[in-house]
Design a protein around this motif. Structure first.
Motif, mmCIF file in Angstrom:
data_model
loop_
_atom_site.group_PDB
_atom_site.id
_atom_site.type_symbol
_atom_site.label_atom_id
_atom_site.label_comp_id
_atom_site.label_asym_id
_atom_site.label_seq_id
_atom_site.Cartn_x
_atom_site.Cartn_y
_atom_site.Cartn_z
ATOM 1 N N HIS A 1 1.589 -10.266 6.864
ATOM 2 C CA HIS A 1 0.591 -9.215 7.100
ATOM 3 C C HIS A 1 1.241 -7.991 7.741
ATOM 4 O O HIS A 1 0.968 -6.852 7.334
ATOM 5 N N GLN A 2 2.088 -8.210 8.721
ATOM 6 C CA GLN A 2 2.779 -7.100 9.391
ATOM 7 C C GLN A 2 3.766 -6.428 8.444
ATOM 8 O O GLN A 2 3.893 -5.200 8.423
ATOM 9 N N TRP A 3 4.492 -7.247 7.672
ATOM 10 C CA TRP A 3 5.501 -6.718 6.764
ATOM 11 C C TRP A 3 4.877 -5.834 5.696
ATOM 12 O O TRP A 3 5.438 -4.814 5.312
ATOM 13 N N LYS A 4 3.704 -6.220 5.202
ATOM 14 C CA LYS A 4 3.050 -5.416 4.169
ATOM 15 C C LYS A 4 2.794 -3.988 4.639
ATOM 16 O O LYS A 4 2.864 -3.051 3.854
ATOM 17 N N LYS A 5 2.533 -3.814 5.923
ATOM 18 C CA LYS A 5 2.357 -2.459 6.464
ATOM 19 C C LYS A 5 3.649 -1.660 6.282
ATOM 20 O O LYS A 5 3.603 -0.486 5.908
ATOM 21 N N PHE B 1 6.737 2.431 3.429
ATOM 22 C CA PHE B 1 7.981 2.812 2.763
ATOM 23 C C PHE B 1 7.736 3.285 1.328
ATOM 24 O O PHE B 1 8.252 4.306 0.899
ATOM 25 N N SER B 2 6.938 2.509 0.585
ATOM 26 C CA SER B 2 6.795 2.757 -0.852
ATOM 27 C C SER B 2 5.694 3.743 -1.200
ATOM 28 O O SER B 2 5.685 4.291 -2.300
ATOM 29 N N GLY B 3 4.734 3.933 -0.305
ATOM 30 C CA GLY B 3 3.598 4.782 -0.618
ATOM 31 C C GLY B 3 2.650 4.140 -1.616
ATOM 32 O O GLY B 3 1.819 4.809 -2.214
ATOM 33 N N ALA B 4 2.775 2.824 -1.789
ATOM 34 C CA ALA B 4 1.928 2.095 -2.746
ATOM 35 C C ALA B 4 1.353 0.855 -2.065
ATOM 36 O O ALA B 4 2.003 0.238 -1.215
ATOM 37 N N LYS B 5 0.145 0.512 -2.444
ATOM 38 C CA LYS B 5 -0.523 -0.670 -1.891
ATOM 39 C C LYS B 5 0.178 -1.936 -2.393
ATOM 40 O O LYS B 5 0.388 -2.101 -3.590
ATOM 41 N N ALA B 6 0.527 -2.809 -1.474
ATOM 42 C CA ALA B 6 1.118 -4.107 -1.821
ATOM 43 C C ALA B 6 -0.024 -5.117 -1.899
ATOM 44 O O ALA B 6 -0.283 -5.867 -0.964
ATOM 45 N N GLY C 1 8.488 -2.944 -2.243
ATOM 46 C CA GLY C 1 7.910 -1.626 -2.481
ATOM 47 C C GLY C 1 7.992 -1.234 -3.941
ATOM 48 O O GLY C 1 7.042 -0.668 -4.497
ATOM 49 N N ALA C 2 9.121 -1.526 -4.581
ATOM 50 C CA ALA C 2 9.275 -1.214 -6.010
ATOM 51 C C ALA C 2 8.255 -1.987 -6.840
ATOM 52 O O ALA C 2 7.659 -1.439 -7.778
ATOM 53 N N VAL C 3 8.023 -3.244 -6.492
ATOM 54 C CA VAL C 3 7.019 -4.046 -7.205
ATOM 55 C C VAL C 3 5.633 -3.433 -7.006
ATOM 56 O O VAL C 3 4.846 -3.335 -7.950
ATOM 57 N N SER C 4 5.346 -2.984 -5.800
ATOM 58 C CA SER C 4 4.055 -2.346 -5.502
ATOM 59 C C SER C 4 3.865 -1.083 -6.331
ATOM 60 O O SER C 4 2.786 -0.839 -6.876
ATOM 61 N N GLN C 5 4.911 -0.273 -6.433
ATOM 62 C CA GLN C 5 4.840 0.977 -7.190
ATOM 63 C C GLN C 5 4.618 0.740 -8.682
ATOM 64 O O GLN C 5 4.134 1.629 -9.386
#
Length: 175
Positions: free
Chosen positions: A75-79, A84-89, A47-51
């Motif tokens: 695929h499931q984990w990315k959801k 959690f992060s509020g950012a697109k992975a 999530g931090a990387v996504s943000q």
């Protein structure tokens, strides 16, 4: 080993199969690895990387994750990561079920395997951040034990320092 040339591994990811060198192209690349999908620390770190996606983009840097689970789990984990992060992975996650990538990058012993019903403890040493330069050479490695979460602001700081000195370093004559 620092300044070692990265092997051109074939990667199976949640975004398709491709060669690592093709993914990198002429960009800086951060490969960060995790021992298992759906673990709280790994989800937080992904999530931090996504943000930080805008920061990676400003630095001309691609990011790619690795986990020892399969594509469908990714695929499931990315959801979960995005919730959690509020950012697109939007970066790919390598499905390293065979441990081929982990072994090629010296994250695990050559005889390592994952037992049925494996847990994150079985692949605990797969918690590394690699930074590769556009010439596909390893510039930095940070390895973390399972009990220590990673701070990707530190990865950004290290990336900035590497990028600032990169042209200077390759221009220096060899001894």
């Amino acid at each position: 080993m620092l300044n070692a040339f990265l092997p051109n591994l074939e990667l199976e990811t949640d975004q398709g199969t491709f060669k690592l060198h093709d993914f990198i192209g002429d960009s800086w690349t951060i490969l960060f690895s995790h021992p298992k999908d759906f673990t709280p620390v790994c989800t937080t770190e992904f999530g931090a990387v996504s943000q930080l996606s805008a920061e990676w983009e400003k630095r001309g840097t691609k990011v790619i994750g690795l986990s020892v689970d399969g594509v469908e789990e990714h695929h499931q984990w990315k959801k979960d990561i995005e919730s959690f992060s509020g950012a697109k992975a939007d970066f790919p996650i390598i499905a390293d079920e065979s441990l081929a990538v982990s072994k090629a990058l010296d994250m695990l012993p050559a005889d390592a395997y994952l037992p049925d019903g494996s847990t994150a403890a079985d692949s605990a040493s797969v918690r590394v951040v690699f930074i590769f330069s556009p010439d596909k050479k390893l510039q930095l490695t940070m390895t973390y034990p399972m009990s220590v979460g990673r701070n990707f602001a530190e990865a950004l700081r290290a990336l900035d320092a590497l990028q600032a000195s990169y042209g200077v370093l390759i221009a220096m004559p060899a001894n």
